[in-house]
Design a protein around this motif. Sequence first.
Motif, PDB file in Angstrom:
ATOM      1  N   ILE A 114      -7.289  -8.888  -1.432  1.00 35.08           N
ATOM      2  CA  ILE A 114      -5.993  -8.294  -1.067  1.00 35.08           C
ATOM      3  C   ILE A 114      -5.232  -7.921  -2.324  1.00 35.08           C
ATOM      4  CG2 ILE A 114      -3.850  -8.605   0.215  1.00 35.08           C
ATOM      5  CD1 ILE A 114      -6.381 -11.231   0.835  1.00 35.08           C
ATOM      6  N   ALA A 115      -4.830  -6.667  -2.430  1.00 34.82           N
ATOM      7  CA  ALA A 115      -4.014  -6.187  -3.541  1.00 34.82           C
ATOM      8  C   ALA A 115      -2.564  -6.106  -3.081  1.00 34.82           C
ATOM      9  CB  ALA A 115      -4.489  -4.814  -4.007  1.00 34.82           C
ATOM     10  N   VAL A 116      -1.665  -6.759  -3.812  1.00 34.10           N
ATOM     11  CA  VAL A 116      -0.239  -6.769  -3.473  1.00 34.10           C
ATOM     12  C   VAL A 116       0.526  -6.126  -4.625  1.00 34.10           C
ATOM     13  CG1 VAL A 116       1.753  -8.191  -2.855  1.00 34.10           C
ATOM     14  CG2 VAL A 116      -0.569  -8.904  -2.165  1.00 34.10           C
ATOM     15  N   ASP A 117       1.296  -5.089  -4.321  1.00 31.52           N
ATOM     16  CA  ASP A 117       2.077  -4.424  -5.362  1.00 31.52           C
ATOM     17  C   ASP A 117       3.227  -3.665  -4.702  1.00 31.52           C
ATOM     18  OD1 ASP A 117       1.500  -3.711  -8.515  1.00 31.52           O
ATOM     19  OD2 ASP A 117       2.645  -2.131  -7.528  1.00 31.52           O
ATOM     20  N   ARG A 118       4.263  -3.385  -5.486  1.00 35.08           N
ATOM     21  CA  ARG A 118       5.388  -2.600  -4.976  1.00 35.08           C
ATOM     22  C   ARG A 118       5.059  -1.125  -4.851  1.00 35.08           C
ATOM     23  NH1 ARG A 118      10.082  -4.449  -9.025  1.00 35.08           N
ATOM     24  NH2 ARG A 118       8.376  -3.945 -10.461  1.00 35.08           N
ATOM     25  N   SER A 119       4.024  -0.668  -5.569  1.00 26.44           N
ATOM     26  CA  SER A 119       3.677   0.746  -5.605  1.00 26.44           C
ATOM     27  C   SER A 119       2.569   1.061  -4.601  1.00 26.44           C
ATOM     28  CB  SER A 119       3.213   1.135  -7.015  1.00 26.44           C
ATOM     29  OG  SER A 119       2.569   2.393  -7.011  1.00 26.44           O
ATOM     30  N   ALA A 120       2.870   1.929  -3.665  1.00 27.19           N
ATOM     31  CA  ALA A 120       1.851   2.343  -2.695  1.00 27.19           C
ATOM     32  C   ALA A 120       0.706   3.068  -3.391  1.00 27.19           C
ATOM     33  CB  ALA A 120       2.481   3.244  -1.632  1.00 27.19           C
ATOM     34  N   GLN A 121       1.020   3.804  -4.455  1.00 25.39           N
ATOM     35  CA  GLN A 121      -0.016   4.521  -5.195  1.00 25.39           C
ATOM     36  C   GLN A 121      -0.990   3.552  -5.858  1.00 25.39           C
ATOM     37  OE1 GLN A 121       1.554   7.156  -8.196  1.00 25.39           O
ATOM     38  NE2 GLN A 121      -0.446   8.070  -8.644  1.00 25.39           N
ATOM     39  N   ARG A 122      -0.472   2.508  -6.440  1.00 21.57           N
ATOM     40  CA  ARG A 122      -1.351   1.520  -7.075  1.00 21.57           C
ATOM     41  C   ARG A 122      -2.164   0.756  -6.045  1.00 21.57           C
ATOM     42  NH1 ARG A 122       0.759  -1.036 -12.720  1.00 21.57           N
ATOM     43  NH2 ARG A 122       1.409   0.918 -13.682  1.00 21.57           N
ATOM     44  N   VAL A 123      -1.560   0.448  -4.913  1.00 24.09           N
ATOM     45  CA  VAL A 123      -2.312  -0.226  -3.853  1.00 24.09           C
ATOM     46  C   VAL A 123      -3.460   0.664  -3.377  1.00 24.09           C
ATOM     47  CG1 VAL A 123      -2.180  -1.032  -1.461  1.00 24.09           C
ATOM     48  CG2 VAL A 123      -0.419  -1.715  -3.111  1.00 24.09           C
ATOM     49  N   ALA A 124      -3.206   1.956  -3.252  1.00 21.16           N
ATOM     50  CA  ALA A 124      -4.266   2.880  -2.838  1.00 21.16           C
ATOM     51  C   ALA A 124      -5.400   2.900  -3.868  1.00 21.16           C
ATOM     52  CB  ALA A 124      -3.691   4.275  -2.641  1.00 21.16           C
ATOM     53  N   LEU A 125      -5.039   2.892  -5.151  1.00 22.86           N
ATOM     54  CA  LEU A 125      -6.063   2.872  -6.189  1.00 22.86           C
ATOM     55  C   LEU A 125      -6.851   1.567  -6.125  1.00 22.86           C
ATOM     56  CD1 LEU A 125      -7.445   4.055  -8.670  1.00 22.86           C
ATOM     57  CD2 LEU A 125      -5.585   3.137 -10.080  1.00 22.86           C
TER      58      LEU A 125
END
Length: 373
Positions: free
Chosen positions: A226-237
């Motif tokens: 599971i990747a957790v981040d504030r940036s949707a772009q980074r989560v997609a990457l």
Amino acid sequence: MVSALWDEVLMGMQATAAVSRVAGAAPRLESVIIDDPRPGEVLVRLVATGVCHTDMVMRDGHLPVPLPVVLGHEGAGHVVAVGDGVSHVAPGDAVVLSFASCGACPSCDYDAPAYCHGFFPRNFLAMREDGSTAIHDGQGPVHSHIFGQSSFATHAIAHGRNAVKVDSDLPLELMGPLGCGFLTGAGAVLNALDVRAGQSIAVLGAGAVGMAAIMAARIRGAGRIIAVDRSAQRVALALSLGATQGVVADGQSLADHGLTGLDHVLDTTGHVPLIEEAIMALGPQGQAGLLAAFAPGAQVKLDAAFVMSGGRVVRGIVEGSADPQNLIPQLIAYWREGLFPIERLVQFYPFADIAKAIAAGESGAVIKPIVRM
């Protein structure tokens, strides 16, 4: 005696370095003199260096790094000369530079150089053990030896222990961040947490360290990543690099996103409320790894009964608990197999634009800036 590849290194040599003279300010390119390597040291002509968040922490005075100083600790280049006692690299060899360690304390003897008893002075106090520096200008000494290298320069004096010989056919300009950021994230998964096939792991923060951890978890065969981040772009990457689930931090709790009963959580953010929440998301015998740069005095509150009753572990992790001489070649092998595509995380800048590279990393616009010399 110094074994030299080019005559220019004898009696010291002129180089260009990005010198930090004022806390919080961007470094400026200056002409400096680099020493000849002393016993145990190597002189490296740098090809490129990564920019790490820790460079910014040091720049801003949050660690007792003396000024003026040349920062930088993700260098890669070619050996120019070696001092007495260095035999594993020779002039002309390609090397990746990593952190410094003493090689003689109990941790180093136990193949745990990331926990060297002299780690702090050797990596942050910006000088040799005798108080000398390897860099000077017309006005006096400029502090060097940041992480045993100070790679924001065209040349660096490094310790033999933190110079890792790599294959000459590699795109060396890409490899520098294997010495710290990528090593830290991957090593946390492969070494410190020792994630096993089928286990679950949540990675908090999808920056360079977090992305490396996600790729390493995929290599290990983790079942739920599971990747957790504030940036949707980074989560997609992150999803494209091996995460099986992405969570865009939106103010909801981790439990609201289904993060409970986890085998591992790895925090790269240093955000204490998130860390406290993540610890409560651990299942029995779960592990929480902390590897962000915390401010002095930062405190994480634990529910002692919850931690004890499930045999849960909260551990600090330095440099991925790695021995660079072993892990860097391993990560390069993964890269060659297409399993560790770090090229998808980087953006290159010319040395003259190092201030722009630092700003891009600090703002989050670029996951891993790399400065080409």
